[in-house]
Design a protein around this motif. Structure first.
Motif, PDB file in Angstrom:
ATOM      1  N   SER A  50       0.960  -1.240   0.028  1.00 14.18           N
ATOM      2  CA  SER A  50       0.209  -0.260  -0.117  1.00 14.18           C
ATOM      3  C   SER A  50       0.802   1.247   0.091  1.00 14.18           C
ATOM      4  O   SER A  50       1.979   1.198  -0.035  1.00 14.18           O
ATOM      5  N   PHE A  51       0.217   2.365   0.221  1.00 15.28           N
ATOM      6  CA  PHE A  51       0.824   3.467   0.115  1.00 15.28           C
ATOM      7  C   PHE A  51       1.462   4.000   1.186  1.00 15.28           C
ATOM      8  O   PHE A  51       2.575   4.685   1.283  1.00 15.28           O
ATOM      9  N   GLY A  52       0.866   3.789   2.362  1.00 18.88           N
ATOM     10  CA  GLY A  52       1.568   4.111   3.746  1.00 18.88           C
ATOM     11  C   GLY A  52       0.659   5.833   3.971  1.00 18.88           C
ATOM     12  O   GLY A  52       0.563   6.335   2.974  1.00 18.88           O
ATOM     13  N   MET A  59      -6.805   9.606   3.506  1.00 16.42           N
ATOM     14  CA  MET A  59      -7.068  11.008   3.552  1.00 16.42           C
ATOM     15  C   MET A  59      -7.741  11.444   2.404  1.00 16.42           C
ATOM     16  O   MET A  59      -8.473  12.716   2.512  1.00 16.42           O
ATOM     17  N   GLU A  60      -7.669  11.078   1.197  1.00 19.06           N
ATOM     18  CA  GLU A  60      -8.321  11.594   0.206  1.00 19.06           C
ATOM     19  C   GLU A  60      -9.566  11.632   0.295  1.00 19.06           C
ATOM     20  O   GLU A  60     -10.479  12.617  -0.223  1.00 19.06           O
ATOM     21  N   VAL A  61     -10.468  10.519   0.888  1.00 19.03           N
ATOM     22  CA  VAL A  61     -11.791  10.440   1.258  1.00 19.03           C
ATOM     23  C   VAL A  61     -12.167  11.321   2.204  1.00 19.03           C
ATOM     24  O   VAL A  61     -13.115  12.099   2.089  1.00 19.03           O
ATOM     25  N   THR A  73     -12.510  10.053  -8.348  1.00 20.63           N
ATOM     26  CA  THR A  73     -11.254   9.272  -8.292  1.00 20.63           C
ATOM     27  C   THR A  73     -10.083  10.441  -8.187  1.00 20.63           C
ATOM     28  O   THR A  73     -10.276  11.642  -8.448  1.00 20.63           O
ATOM     29  N   HIS A  74      -9.004   9.987  -7.942  1.00 21.80           N
ATOM     30  CA  HIS A  74      -7.898  10.675  -7.781  1.00 21.80           C
ATOM     31  C   HIS A  74      -7.310  11.343  -9.236  1.00 21.80           C
ATOM     32  O   HIS A  74      -7.211  10.534 -10.106  1.00 21.80           O
ATOM     33  N   SER A  75      -7.428  12.472  -9.280  1.00 18.09           N
ATOM     34  CA  SER A  75      -6.924  13.031 -10.579  1.00 18.09           C
ATOM     35  C   SER A  75      -5.185  12.886 -10.762  1.00 18.09           C
ATOM     36  O   SER A  75      -4.669  12.599  -9.659  1.00 18.09           O
TER      37      SER A  75
HETATM   38 FE   LIG Z   1      -1.834  10.500  -4.149  1.00 20.01          FE
END
Ligand SMILES: [Fe+2]
Ligand SMILES: CC1=C(CCC(=O)O)c2cc3nc(cc4[nH]c(cc5[nH]c(cc1n2)c(C)c5CCC(=O)O)c(CCC(=O)O)c4C)C(CCC(=O)O)=C3C
Length: 372
Positions: free
Chosen positions: A19-21, A284-286, A187-189
Motif C-alpha cells: 500500500s501507500f502508507g 485521507m483523500e476520502v 477518483t484521484h486526479s
Molecule cells: Fe496521491
C-alpha cells in the motif's frame, strides 16, 4: 483443491499487501510528505496545504489502520476457507516499509508470494510505481522471494458490488430516497499526460492507451446501470476528480469535484451522492477531499451531499482478494481459471505489458511485467 480438500494456493507460500502508507502521528507528517514527493516538483505551498489536511486529523492518516483491518479480515477469511497463507504488509511511503517487510519475508523462508496492491486501476501512480517499488525492494534483499503482483481489479465483482450497495445505501439517506440525486463518481486526479500513456507505452497508438480513464468509465457505467436496475430510476452521473497536485502549469484530469458541484448547483441540482470509485478505503483523500472539502462546498451551494462507503473490509472485497490469489495460483500451475470481470472491459492481464504505464520521469526497472 489440494489433497487436504482445501483451495490450492500452490505455488504461493505468502500474500503481501502492498500500500501507500501514511503518517501515524504529527511528527511523521513532514517526513512522510518528503517520502511521497521526493523529486516530484510539487510546489512547497501545496505540500503545506496537504500537511494541514493531516494535522486536521491529529497528524494521523487512517490508511495504515485500514490496511491492518483488511489484513485481519483476510487472515480470518483464509482460516475460514482452510487456506494456510501468511499475510505480510509493506508500504511505499511509510512504516512498515516494503523493503523491511521483504527482508522479514526472506528471513521467514518465504519462496514465492502473491502481491495485492490497494490500488484498483492502471496508471504509473496506481500500478507501475508499485512495480518499481517491488523491483527496488527485491534488489536490496539477498535471497528475496519471487513476487507476483495480482491483476488490476477495478472491474472485479468483489470490488464493484459493494460500491453498488454503498450507492443504494447513500441514496436511502436522502429525502425521497434520493429520487433526483446525481451520482458524482470521484477518483484521484493524475496528470493528463500520465492518464494518456496509462495502459500502454507512449508510442502505442492502439488500445488500451488512456486505460486510467477508460477503466474508470467502465466501472462507473456498470455501477450506474446496477443502481438503475435496483431503484428503477436512471440517476444522472459523472466521473470527476479530486486531490489535484503538481505545478499549476501541468494539466491534470478535470473537472475537480468542487468545480463540478458548482456546475451542478447552477443546473439546479439539490442532492448528490459522492461515490469514491477510485479508492478502496476511507483514507485521507476520502475523509479530507470528499468528507471535509467537497462536503463544505456542497453545503455552501445548498446541495445535500451524502458520501457512499468504500469497500474497506466488505466481505465481498475480502473474498475478492482470496479469489485473485486462487485465480493466479491456478494460472501459475498452468490451469485456465475463471477471470470474473464486470462491464465493457475484459479482466486485465496477470503480467503487465512491456512498457505499459511509463514513468513520466523516464524508464525505471519494474517487477511483474513482460519487460521485467
Ligand atoms: Fe496521491
Ligand atoms: C492515482 C493515485 C492514487 C490512487 C491509487 C493508489 O491508492 O495508489 C493515489 C493515492 C494516494 N495518495 C496519497 C497521498 C498523497 N499523494 C500525493 C501525490 C500524488 N498522488 C498521485 C496519484 C495517486 N495517489 C500523484 C500523481 C501525485 C503527485 C506526486 C507523484 O507524482 O507521485 C501526495 C503529495 C501531496 C500532494 O501533492 O497531494 C500525498 C500526500 C494516499 C495516502 C492517503 C492517506 O495518507 O490516507 C493515497 C492512498
Amino acid at each position: 483443491m489440494n489433497p487436504a480438500g482445501h483451495p490450492d494456493v500452490k505455488p504461493y507460500d505468502a500474500l503481501l499487501v502492498l500500500s501507500f502508507g501514511g503518517p501515524e502521528k504529527p511528527e511523521d507528517v513532514v517526513p512522510f510528505l518528503e517520502n511521497v514527493t521526493r523529486g516530484r516538483g510539487i510546489p512547497r505551498e501545496r505540500l503545506e496545504q496537504v500537511g494541514e489536511h493531516y494535522f486536521l486529523f491529529g497528524g494521523k492518516s487512517p490508511i495504515n489502520d485500514q490496511n491492518r483491518a483488511l489484513i485481519a479480515a483476510l487472515e480470518k477469511d483464509f482460516a475460514d476457507h482452510g487456506i494456510d497463507l501468511p499475510v505480510y504488509f509493506g508500504n511505499r511511503n511509510w512504516d512498515p516499509y516494503l523493503a523491511d517487510t521483504l527482508a522479514q519475508m526472506t528471513a521467514d523462508g518465504v519462496q514465492r508470494a502473491a502481491v495485492f496492491a490497494t490500488s484498483a486501476y492502471s496508471s504509473w501512480s496506481s500500478c507501475r510505481q508499485y512495480r518499481e517499488n517491488l523491483w527496488d525492494a527485491v534488489e536490496q534483499t539477498t535471497g528475496a522471494p519471487r513476487l507476483d503482483k495480482l491483476r488490476q481489479y477495478y472491474n472485479h465483482p468483489g470490488f464493484l458490488e459493494p460500491v453498488v450497495d454503498a450507492c443504494l445505501e447513500a441514496l436511502g439517506e436522502l429525502p425521497t430516497n434520493g429520487d433526483a440525486a446525481h451520482l458524482v463518481f470521484v477518483t484521484h486526479s493524475i496528470p493528463t499526460a500520465m492518464a494518456e500513456t496509462s495502459g500502454a507505452p507512449p508510442e502505442a497508438k492502439a488500445q488500451p492507451r488512456g486505460a486510467y480513464v477508460k477503466q474508470h468509465r467502465s466501472a462507473v457505467d456498470e455501477v450506474a446501470d446496477r443502481v438503475r436496475a435496483a431503484t428503477g430510476r436512471a440517476h444522472r452521473h459523472d466521473l470527476v476528480y479530486c486531490s489535484r497536485s503538481g505545478a499549476p502549469s501541468t494539466p491534470w484530469l478535470e473537472p475537480d469535484v468542487n468545480d463540478h458541484l458548482e456546475e451542478l448547483a447552477s443546473d439546479g441540482v439539490s442532492q448528490v451522492v459522492l461515490v469514491p470509485i477510485g479508492f478502496v478505503s476511507d483514507h485521507m483523500e476520502v475523509i479530507y477531499d470528499l468528507d471535509t472539502e467537497a462536503t463544505a462546498t456542497a453545503e455552501r451551494l445548498g446541495i445535500r451531499a451524502v458520501r457512499a462507503a468504500t469497500s474497506g473490509t466488505d466481505p465481498r472485497f475480502v473474498a475478492m482478494v482470496r479469489d485473485l490469489v486462487l485465480e493466479r495460483a491456478a494460472a501459475e500451475r498452468g490451469e485456465s481459471p475463471d477471470r470474473p470481470a464486470l462491464g465493457s472491459l475484459p479482466a486485465g492481464p496477470d503480467i503487465c505489458g512491456a512498457g505499459c504505464c511509463p514513468n513520466p520521469r523516464g524508464p525505471r526497472p519494474a517487477l511483474c511485467g513482460a519487460d521485467s
